[in-house]
Design an enzyme around this catalytic site. Structure first.
Site, PDB file in Angstrom:
ATOM      1  N   TYR A  45       0.852  -1.197   0.000  1.00  0.00           N
ATOM      2  CA  TYR A  45       0.000   0.000   0.000  1.00  0.00           C
ATOM      3  C   TYR A  45       0.888   1.246   0.000  1.00  0.00           C
ATOM      4  CZ  TYR A  45      -3.783  -3.300   0.871  1.00  0.00           C
ATOM      5  OH  TYR A  45      -4.675  -4.341   0.750  1.00  0.00           O
ATOM      6  N   ARG A  64       3.330  -1.806  10.769  1.00  0.00           N
ATOM      7  CA  ARG A  64       3.393  -3.115  10.101  1.00  0.00           C
ATOM      8  C   ARG A  64       4.241  -2.993   8.840  1.00  0.00           C
ATOM      9  NH1 ARG A  64      -1.306  -7.582   8.564  1.00  0.00           N
ATOM     10  NH2 ARG A  64      -0.262  -9.129   9.829  1.00  0.00           N
ATOM     11  N   ARG A 116      -6.584 -15.385  10.103  1.00  0.00           N
ATOM     12  CA  ARG A 116      -7.658 -16.295   9.703  1.00  0.00           C
ATOM     13  C   ARG A 116      -8.082 -17.228  10.850  1.00  0.00           C
ATOM     14  NH1 ARG A 116      -4.441 -18.207   4.680  1.00  0.00           N
ATOM     15  NH2 ARG A 116      -2.813 -17.751   6.226  1.00  0.00           N
ATOM     16  N   CYS A 147      -8.148 -23.222  11.607  1.00  0.00           N
ATOM     17  CA  CYS A 147      -8.105 -22.621  10.254  1.00  0.00           C
ATOM     18  C   CYS A 147      -7.261 -23.507   9.337  1.00  0.00           C
ATOM     19  CB  CYS A 147      -7.487 -21.230  10.348  1.00  0.00           C
ATOM     20  SG  CYS A 147      -7.071 -20.524   8.738  1.00  0.00           S
ATOM     21  N   CYS A 207      -7.430 -21.958   3.632  1.00  0.00           N
ATOM     22  CA  CYS A 207      -7.901 -22.202   2.256  1.00  0.00           C
ATOM     23  C   CYS A 207      -8.079 -20.891   1.490  1.00  0.00           C
ATOM     24  CB  CYS A 207      -9.205 -22.986   2.271  1.00  0.00           C
ATOM     25  SG  CYS A 207     -10.615 -22.081   2.948  1.00  0.00           S
ATOM     26  N   CYS A 267     -16.234 -17.287   6.297  1.00  0.00           N
ATOM     27  CA  CYS A 267     -15.230 -18.329   6.542  1.00  0.00           C
ATOM     28  C   CYS A 267     -15.863 -19.665   6.179  1.00  0.00           C
ATOM     29  CB  CYS A 267     -14.801 -18.322   8.004  1.00  0.00           C
ATOM     30  SG  CYS A 267     -13.718 -19.711   8.413  1.00  0.00           S
ATOM     31  N   ALA A 310     -21.628 -30.683   5.050  1.00  0.00           N
ATOM     32  CA  ALA A 310     -22.993 -30.138   5.148  1.00  0.00           C
ATOM     33  C   ALA A 310     -23.798 -30.892   6.194  1.00  0.00           C
ATOM     34  CB  ALA A 310     -23.687 -30.214   3.790  1.00  0.00           C
ATOM     35  N   GLN A 350     -16.519 -36.549   0.508  1.00  0.00           N
ATOM     36  CA  GLN A 350     -15.471 -36.131  -0.439  1.00  0.00           C
ATOM     37  C   GLN A 350     -14.446 -35.207   0.204  1.00  0.00           C
ATOM     38  OE1 GLN A 350     -16.129 -35.577  -4.555  1.00  0.00           O
ATOM     39  NE2 GLN A 350     -18.339 -35.606  -4.273  1.00  0.00           N
ATOM     40  N   LYS A 388      -2.287 -30.532   2.079  1.00  0.00           N
ATOM     41  CA  LYS A 388      -3.675 -30.245   2.428  1.00  0.00           C
ATOM     42  C   LYS A 388      -4.179 -31.051   3.628  1.00  0.00           C
ATOM     43  CE  LYS A 388      -6.665 -29.118  -0.550  1.00  0.00           C
ATOM     44  NZ  LYS A 388      -7.735 -29.466  -1.490  1.00  0.00           N
TER      45      LYS A 388
END
Ligand SMILES: Cc1cc2nc3c(=O)[nH]c(=O)nc-3n(C[C@H](O)[C@H](O)[C@H](O)COP(=O)(O)O)c2cc1C
Length: 640
Positions: A172, A220, A318, A341, A344, A360, A391, A418, A428
């Site tokens: 920035y 930062r 995250r 977390c 992803c 999220c 789900a 899955q 992963k």
């Protein structure tokens, strides 16, 4: 035993109750005029309630042109103060210290945010992610911006913030000045590193003058910009010493610019705490406290970083979205209750860059804190959930929280559907933690999960369930290609599950995320892998930062990636692929199908015909992603 992260820290006469920090994250929850909404305040309040010692808010724009996102907070005028006063008041009730990050986006903004105005920058150089060429600031404008930083900090003080953090990282405006990558000026604000740091130093001095000695000034900075032509750590260290002299109280060591966004918000492929060694070097250099950040998602890793003296504070961005109560749970030793977390980037960063309010994937309550906890049902029901993918399990968790009597049935011996396969490819593994968390939550809530139990519609004949939730997921599609029924043609999912072995020259049909990750997975073992995709892009549905890594992995593992390529025919030892109208024969001893999936919902009609009240969620309803699936589970519990 976590005996380091829960030690308090004294800074500028303020006691920060522990070493756990929420770093700045734009949520896009504010009003377009920069004022705070109830959603924005409740989101922070939830983190304060969750026990974070220091909360650094998202970056408050110092002027309208300095906004990088549409609904980012702002303190560029006095009218904005009141709503943010409410924020600090409600956060402090829970004992957290709170800083406002303040910034000017510089060239890293776009017309959807700033309209027809031209972005400003140290030099007129396009950001690789930009859409508009910025103009170089005049010297008098630089002075005005320094003043705007000081005034914004002053307003933050009036709001009740304990201090501010100047956003000098991630490319920035302030960072832009400090780097040769974006600053080619020849005046007093460009040239050698001392001159490039001048803008930052003058901002810090102006804030100190305006806000007084008791006000915390954090800064930062990206340790390394990790981009060709970008600033190196050696130069950064020079700047940090200058900033300490100028009056900075707290230094926050991050990384990257937009062009290396996978170092700003590192994806699952990145090692936890990968920036801690940079922080450790900075700590050697300065006498002010240092914050580290970057993929720390586990209390023991955080504790170890503090214990070994690499940093004074650990920021977890995250992870605080995934579980705002992380500190309290860690302190109480309830580690299994922490929703971890997985980095992803799909819900948070992905949605932010679509200029929408962040979500999220694993925490459907994020952004809904202002609506309160899920309501208890007036008439609790007896509910069966069929399927234990994200789900189904999420629906079971929230249905149970709403006081329904829930039972889950899963035909496989293992839960996860899955999603468990998605955790197989290299890098992963963390994904598996989510299903473990869901199962552990269900056990805590007393919900029975029957694994290895395949239910038919007939099973329910003599049962008195009021609702049946079908969350049976999806099955892979077999495309109609000549030779698709040959014995060496298998589903990629079965190879990931380990039920089928791939040979040494596998060819994968379909370059979506499943196909590409399977190719990267197989490519690790000296195989000669080919990936064939009919579209023009590989894994376009994957979030930006992990996608970059995935493409790099394919490249490093020498996977033969073919796009705009159509599989015409599968033979015993080869596959015929059409590229640019030309047919090529590629040797292949195994052909893996990764050509999408279709809802698995045969039970729905059968159950409805028997008169049951049935709801269908997740992939069983419509093929989607895990964010949709988890959200569907949560929403269902709210509606039932
Ligand atoms: C949605 C989102 C928004 C972010 N916004 C900011 C921001 O406003 N200012 C900033 O300095 N960093 C921002 N970041 C970077 C985070 O502060 C943090 O450095 C990064 O997520 C890596 O830390 P983590 O691995 O703990 O998430 C953002 C990250 C995310 C995911």
């Amino acid at each position: 035993m976590l005996n380091s992260i829960f030690n308090s820290f004294e800074l500028k006469g303020k006691t920060i109750k522990n070493r756990l920090v929420v770093p700045a994250m734009v949520a896009n929850y504010c009003n377009e005029d920069g004022t705070a909404t109830e959603r924005y305040i409740a989101y922070h309040e939830e983190k304060a309630r969750g026990g974070w010692g220091l909360i650094i808010t998202e970056d408050y724009a110092i002027c309208p042109l300095g906004r990088g996102f549409k609904n980012v907070a702002g303190l560029w005028n006095d009218e904005q103060i009141e709503s943010h006063k409410e924020l600090t008041k409600r956060v402090k009730v829970h004992g957290s210290t709170i800083l406002a990050q303040i910034y000017h986006a510089g060239r890293q903004t776009n017309s959807a945010v700033i309209g027809a105005e031209i972005p400003v920058a140290p030099s007129a150089i396009m950001c690789p992610f930009g859409t508009t060429l910025p103009r170089a600031l005049e010297t008098f404008e630089i002075k005005e911006i320094i003043e705007q930083f000081a005034m914004t900090a002053y307003r933050a003080k009036q709001c009740g913030f304990d201090g501010i953090e100047v956003h000098g990282a991630h490319g920035y405006l302030v960072a832009g000045f400090m780097s040769l990558y974006s600053n080619k000026r020849t005046d007093d604000y460009g040239g050698n590193v001392i001159k490039r740091a001048r803008f930052a130093v003058e901002i810090v001095e102006a804030i100190r003058k305006k806000c007084g000695d008791d006000f915390i000034i954090g800064f930062r900075i990206s340790a390394d910009e990790f981009i060709e032509g970008g600033r190196s750590f050696e130069e950064t260290k020079v700047i940090i010493s200058m900033l300490e002299k100028a009056g900075v109280d707290l230094i926050h060591v991050s990384a990257g610019v937009y062009g290396s966004a996978d170092t700003i918000v590192p994806p699952y492929y990145t090692k936890p705490g990968w920036l801690a060694d940079f922080a450790a070097e900075v700590k050697e250099l300065v006498n002010i406290p240092v914050i580290t950040v970057g993929r720390v998602n586990d209390p023991s890793i955080a504790d170890n970083i503090i214990k070994t003296g690499k940093a004074d504070f650990i920021a977890m961005g995250r992870p605080s979205l995934t579980d705002p109560a992380f500190p309290n749970k860690a302190q109480a030793g309830k580690f299994e209750q922490i929703r971890t977390c997985i980095a992803c980037n799909y819900g948070c960063l992905g949605i932010l860059f679509a200029n929408e309010p962040i979500k999220c994937v694993l925490n459907p309550e994020l952004g809904n804190e202002y609506l309160g906890d899920i309501k208890k049902a007036d008439n609790p029901k007896k509910v069966a959930v069929i399927g234990s993918g994200p789900a189904g399990l999420e629906a079971a968790i929230y249905l149970s929280k709403a006081d329904h009597n829930v039972t889950v049935f899963e035909k496989s011996k293992n839960p996860g559907g899955q999603w468990s396969l998605a955790a197989v490819p290299p890098g992963k593994g963390d994904l598996a933690a989510f299903i473990q968390w869901q199962i552990s939550e269900l056990s805590r809530l007393g919900v029975h999960v029957h694994l290895g139990t395949e239910v038919t519609a007939g099973y329910f004949d003599d049962k008195d369930f009021d609702e049946i939730i079908v969350a049976t997921g999806a099955t892979p599609i077999k495309p109609s290609i000549k030779g698709v029924d040959l014995p060496h043609v298998v589903f990629a999912n079965d190879v990931l599950a380990g039920t089928v072995a791939a040979g040494m020259t596998p060819l994968i049909v379909g370059g979506g995320q499943v196909g590409a990750e399977t190719a990267a997975h197989l490519g690790m073992n000296l195989r000669s892998v080919t990936l064939v995709e009919m579209g023009s892009a590989i894994a376009p549905e994957e979030a930006l930062a992990p996608r970059w890594h995935l493409l790099r992995n394919l490249d490093e593992r020498k996977v033969n990636v073919m796009t705009n390529a159509i599989v015409k025919e599968i033979n015993e030892n080869s596959v015929v692929v059409e590229v640019n109208g030309e047919e090529i024969t590629i040797p292949a001893d195994t052909v893996l199908l990764a050509t999408g999936s279709t809802p698995e919902n045969a039970l729905v009609d059968q159950l409805q015909n028997k008169g049951f009240s049935v709801k269908v969620i997740g992939d069983a309803e419509k093929i989607g992603n895990v964010l949709d699936a988890v959200e569907a589970g949560y929403n269902l519990a709210k509606e039932l």
